[in-house]
Write an enzyme that holds these catalytic residues in place. Structure first.
Site, short mmCIF file in Angstrom:
data_model
loop_
_atom_site.label_atom_id
_atom_site.label_comp_id
_atom_site.label_asym_id
_atom_site.label_seq_id
_atom_site.Cartn_x
_atom_site.Cartn_y
_atom_site.Cartn_z
N ALA A 66 0.87 -1.18 0.00
CA ALA A 66 0.00 0.00 0.00
C ALA A 66 0.91 1.23 0.00
O ALA A 66 2.07 1.14 0.40
CB ALA A 66 -0.89 -0.02 1.23
N GLY A 109 0.61 -4.89 0.91
CA GLY A 109 -0.58 -4.94 0.06
C GLY A 109 -0.32 -5.62 -1.28
O GLY A 109 -1.25 -6.14 -1.90
N GLU A 112 -0.70 -9.17 -0.59
CA GLU A 112 -2.13 -9.37 -0.33
C GLU A 112 -2.95 -9.33 -1.62
O GLU A 112 -3.90 -10.10 -1.79
CB GLU A 112 -2.63 -8.32 0.68
CG GLU A 112 -2.00 -8.53 2.06
CD GLU A 112 -2.20 -7.37 3.01
OE1 GLU A 112 -1.82 -6.23 2.66
OE2 GLU A 112 -2.75 -7.58 4.10
N GLU A 132 4.72 -5.07 7.18
CA GLU A 132 4.02 -3.99 7.89
C GLU A 132 4.51 -3.82 9.32
O GLU A 132 4.48 -2.73 9.88
CB GLU A 132 2.50 -4.25 7.90
CG GLU A 132 1.82 -4.10 6.54
CD GLU A 132 1.78 -5.37 5.71
OE1 GLU A 132 2.56 -6.32 5.99
OE2 GLU A 132 0.96 -5.42 4.78
#
Ligand code: HXC
Length: 258
Positions: A66, A109, A112, A132
């Site tokens: 992200a 992300g 993911e 993260e």
């Protein structure tokens, strides 16, 4: 074909292709990328002419996570009220099989997003991780939930708690990746997987994907019931008759998605 700000899209036969295209940020997934990928995937999903979708990035990065710079200053309230990553659920919900073709970094992300796809094919340079924890947060787009189902509790905990990355070979041994090829062959290998799926009967492909998803979401008894009903329903398709006739007649089936 619609053009998008942060991705490139194209088709080849019955295969739709989405290429993440923010090279300046290693394809970090900001809100615009999310909107673009979701819109493109839903458009392919609505098109009966498309039987499989490939999602890919660049040689250096599938996606490095992200977008940290976009998130950094947000408050918890903003994250909740904006439902900052909520639309990704729509990407995970498309009925058409999606193949992630991963080269380079698939982090946070990015890992993911790959796990929202049905099949992950990796170039030998791929690196998968959930870093993260190094940013003082945790995965937020499914990392703790999908990773544990993909690689088991202990490899998932190692990745999520230490932030360590898996190489392509480690990811394959762990069950996250189904095929590893030299990075130069990644595009061709992903296309081969996608074309193989896209040549099947679409109703049976939708049913197979839905049944596989059910296995991850429900109990064994419920999943078996779902599978049995989906199996039975396919006997009302012309393609089931064609597929079985072709077997009996020792020829290739000619599916029409009917
Ligand atoms: C924003 C990013 C980014 C990211 C890289 N960039 N990753 N920008 N968000 N996730 C930017 C860098 O700031 C830099 O921009 C440019 O991309 C190139 O990156 P470099 O770091 O210079 O490249 P390199 O040295 O080769 O290192 C590659 C890397 C590193 C190891 C992948 O970039 C990295 O650690 N990135 C962050 C990985 C990460 O923590 N991901 C998880 C994010 S959190 P400039 O302008 O400086 O040149 C997350 C949460 C998901 O994903 C859950 C959401 C709900």
């Amino acid at each position: 074909m619609t053009s998008y700000e942060t991705i490139l899209v194209g088709t080849h036969g019955r295969v739709g292709r989405i290429t993440l295209n923010r090279p300046e940020a290693l394809n970090a997934l900001n809100s615009q990328v999310m909107r673009d990928v979701v819109a493109a995937a839903e458009a392919f999903d609505a098109d009966e002419g498309i039987g499989a979708i490939v999602v890919t990035g660049s040689e250096k990065a599938f996606a490095a996570g992200a977008d940290i710079k976009e998130m950094e200053q947000k408050s918890g309230r903003e994250m909740i009220m904006d439902d900052h990553f909520g639309a990704w659920a729509r990407f995970a919900a498309v009925r058409t099989p999606v193949i992630a073709a991963v080269s380079g970094y698939a982090l946070g992300g990015g890992c993911e997003l790959a796990m929202m796809c049905d099949i992950i094919v990796a170039g030998d340079t791929a690196r998968f991780g959930q870093p993260e924890i190094n940013l003082g947060v945790i995965p937020g787009m499914g990392g703790t939930q999908r990773l544990i189902r993909a690689v088991g509790a202990y490899v998932a905990a190692d990745m999520v708690l230490t932030g360590r990355m898996l190489s392509a070979d480690e990811a394959q041994r762990a069950g996250l990746v189904s095929r590893v090829v030299p990075a130069a062959d990644l595009e061709a290998e992903a296309a081969k997987v996608a074309e193989t799926i896209a040549a099947k009967s679409l109703p049976s492909v939708y049913a197979a994907k839905a049944a596989l998803d059910a296995a991850l979401e429900t109990t064994l008894a419920e999943g078996l019931r779902f599978e049995r009903h989906a199996f039975a329903a396919l006997f009302d398709t012309a393609d089931q008759k064609e597929g079985m006739a072709a077997f009996r007649e020792k020829r290739q089936p000619d599916f029409t998605n009917r």
